[in-house]
Design a protein around this motif. Sequence first.
Motif, mmCIF file in Angstrom:
data_model
loop_
_atom_site.group_PDB
_atom_site.id
_atom_site.type_symbol
_atom_site.label_atom_id
_atom_site.label_comp_id
_atom_site.label_asym_id
_atom_site.label_seq_id
_atom_site.Cartn_x
_atom_site.Cartn_y
_atom_site.Cartn_z
ATOM 1 N N UNK A 77 0.302 -1.423 0.050
ATOM 2 C CA UNK A 77 0.077 0.295 -0.098
ATOM 3 C C UNK A 77 1.160 1.428 0.094
ATOM 4 N N UNK A 78 0.206 2.617 -0.662
ATOM 5 C CA UNK A 78 1.053 3.739 0.014
ATOM 6 C C UNK A 78 1.803 3.908 1.417
ATOM 7 N N UNK A 79 2.513 4.270 1.855
ATOM 8 C CA UNK A 79 3.170 4.168 2.325
ATOM 9 C C UNK A 79 2.389 4.777 3.478
ATOM 10 N N UNK A 80 2.551 4.420 5.098
ATOM 11 C CA UNK A 80 1.478 4.681 6.165
ATOM 12 C C UNK A 80 1.786 5.932 6.336
ATOM 13 N N UNK A 81 3.582 5.785 6.558
ATOM 14 C CA UNK A 81 4.364 6.868 6.844
ATOM 15 C C UNK A 81 3.941 8.507 6.094
ATOM 16 N N UNK B 186 -2.051 -12.950 -9.418
ATOM 17 C CA UNK B 186 -1.027 -12.404 -8.043
ATOM 18 C C UNK B 186 -1.642 -12.132 -7.341
ATOM 19 N N UNK B 187 -1.725 -13.003 -6.135
ATOM 20 C CA UNK B 187 -2.122 -12.431 -5.061
ATOM 21 C C UNK B 187 -1.413 -12.038 -4.086
ATOM 22 N N UNK B 188 0.021 -12.520 -4.201
ATOM 23 C CA UNK B 188 1.209 -11.827 -3.674
ATOM 24 C C UNK B 188 1.107 -10.481 -4.125
ATOM 25 N N UNK B 189 0.885 -9.868 -5.087
ATOM 26 C CA UNK B 189 1.072 -8.244 -4.664
ATOM 27 C C UNK B 189 -0.650 -7.517 -4.100
ATOM 28 N N UNK B 190 -1.473 -8.276 -3.828
ATOM 29 C CA UNK B 190 -1.919 -7.917 -2.829
ATOM 30 C C UNK B 190 -2.524 -7.307 -1.873
ATOM 31 N N UNK B 191 -2.305 -6.200 -1.393
ATOM 32 C CA UNK B 191 -2.657 -5.863 0.712
ATOM 33 C C UNK B 191 -3.554 -6.992 1.544
ATOM 34 N N UNK C 154 2.391 0.933 -5.118
ATOM 35 C CA UNK C 154 0.877 0.415 -5.004
ATOM 36 C C UNK C 154 0.180 1.205 -6.054
ATOM 37 N N UNK C 155 0.852 1.805 -6.744
ATOM 38 C CA UNK C 155 0.529 2.662 -8.051
ATOM 39 C C UNK C 155 0.424 0.914 -9.400
ATOM 40 N N UNK C 156 1.162 0.749 -9.215
ATOM 41 C CA UNK C 156 1.414 -1.182 -10.373
ATOM 42 C C UNK C 156 -0.197 -1.205 -10.129
ATOM 43 N N UNK C 157 -0.535 -1.989 -11.752
ATOM 44 C CA UNK C 157 -1.677 -2.811 -12.196
ATOM 45 C C UNK C 157 -1.969 -4.153 -11.935
ATOM 46 N N UNK D 287 -0.365 -7.672 6.494
ATOM 47 C CA UNK D 287 0.647 -7.331 7.197
ATOM 48 C C UNK D 287 0.945 -5.855 6.755
ATOM 49 N N UNK D 288 0.036 -4.883 6.187
ATOM 50 C CA UNK D 288 0.174 -3.739 5.417
ATOM 51 C C UNK D 288 -0.575 -3.085 5.690
ATOM 52 N N UNK D 289 -1.669 -3.276 6.877
ATOM 53 C CA UNK D 289 -2.452 -2.724 7.574
ATOM 54 C C UNK D 289 -1.867 -1.458 8.835
ATOM 55 N N UNK D 290 -2.888 -0.839 8.967
ATOM 56 C CA UNK D 290 -1.845 0.499 10.047
ATOM 57 C C UNK D 290 -1.090 -0.483 11.367
ATOM 58 N N UNK D 291 -2.045 -1.307 12.073
ATOM 59 C CA UNK D 291 -2.381 -1.613 13.038
ATOM 60 C C UNK D 291 -0.392 -2.305 12.711
ATOM 61 N N UNK D 292 -0.100 -3.220 12.051
ATOM 62 C CA UNK D 292 1.000 -3.483 11.592
ATOM 63 C C UNK D 292 2.243 -2.942 11.548
ATOM 64 N N UNK D 293 1.979 -1.751 10.597
ATOM 65 C CA UNK D 293 3.160 0.116 10.641
ATOM 66 C C UNK D 293 3.071 -0.029 11.760
ATOM 67 N N UNK D 294 2.451 0.216 12.789
ATOM 68 C CA UNK D 294 2.469 1.386 14.101
ATOM 69 C C UNK D 294 3.301 0.395 14.354
#
Length: 264
Positions: A3-7, A233-238, A133-136, A241-248
């Motif tokens: 995803x777009x960087x949470x920062x 390709x599901x590995x490329x989907x959010x 995050x902009x990749x198709x 592990x990409x959630x705000x909680x994990x990032x925080x």
Amino acid sequence: MKTKPWSLIILALLHILAPVGNLVLNALRSGRTLGQQWTYWFEILPKPLLLIYLLIPVLAGIFIYVCKRWSYWAYLGCLLVVLVSNIYSYMTNMNLNTLLLLLLVVVVDLVVVAYFVVPSVQKVYFDPRTRWWEAAPRYHFNHMGLVNGEKAFVKSISQGGLLLSSAPALKENDEVTVTWEFQGQHVEVKGLVVYKLQHGEIPQYGVRFNHAGESERQVKELIIKLHNEGLIVTERLPGPEDSFGVWLKKLVTRGEGLFPKART
């Protein structure tokens, strides 16, 4: 991270909400209610200064979130406007409070500018290839084709490009012509090698399409077929592990996530 960087998201939100925070802090500092402080702003402050207080931080937040080369410079322009307005406020009302406010703005501006000159931050603004995050959406293809007339294996494909394996030796910025036959249809698309990955002895190449003629329509039709077959390709989907909680949690416990880091 997919995803777009949470920062950058958090920093954008803080800027967008800054006028509200400014209103609350000024009301507390002056002993007014929020309504009284709002009225004071509209009755006392010069209208250009009021617009700067209310509009510029919101625009700055939007420019951060847009994450483009032009928005980077636009954001720095917003910081400059805020700095100049605070210098003007101090010059017209020289007291300890406005001096402290000016010093605070200067310090915050310096910290933010320092953040945006970090190479990994600048890269996502100046290099579109790093904005993962902009990749198709990409789809498994696993089909043999030709690259510049030589055999190559197309592992996956999206509307904007494909991933090659077992291809002839290529370099970044090489122009290529990729062709394949699929379900009785001949497809030819031109592209540019934008990166090289080395997995063991077999290199892989990312190719960005430069569509011409029928190639864009043909690739779009192929993508629809692959999508209907569930070959994304599901590995490329959010994922979780990409959630705000994990990032925080990573930021607090390991100090990771403050600066954008391209996914692998």
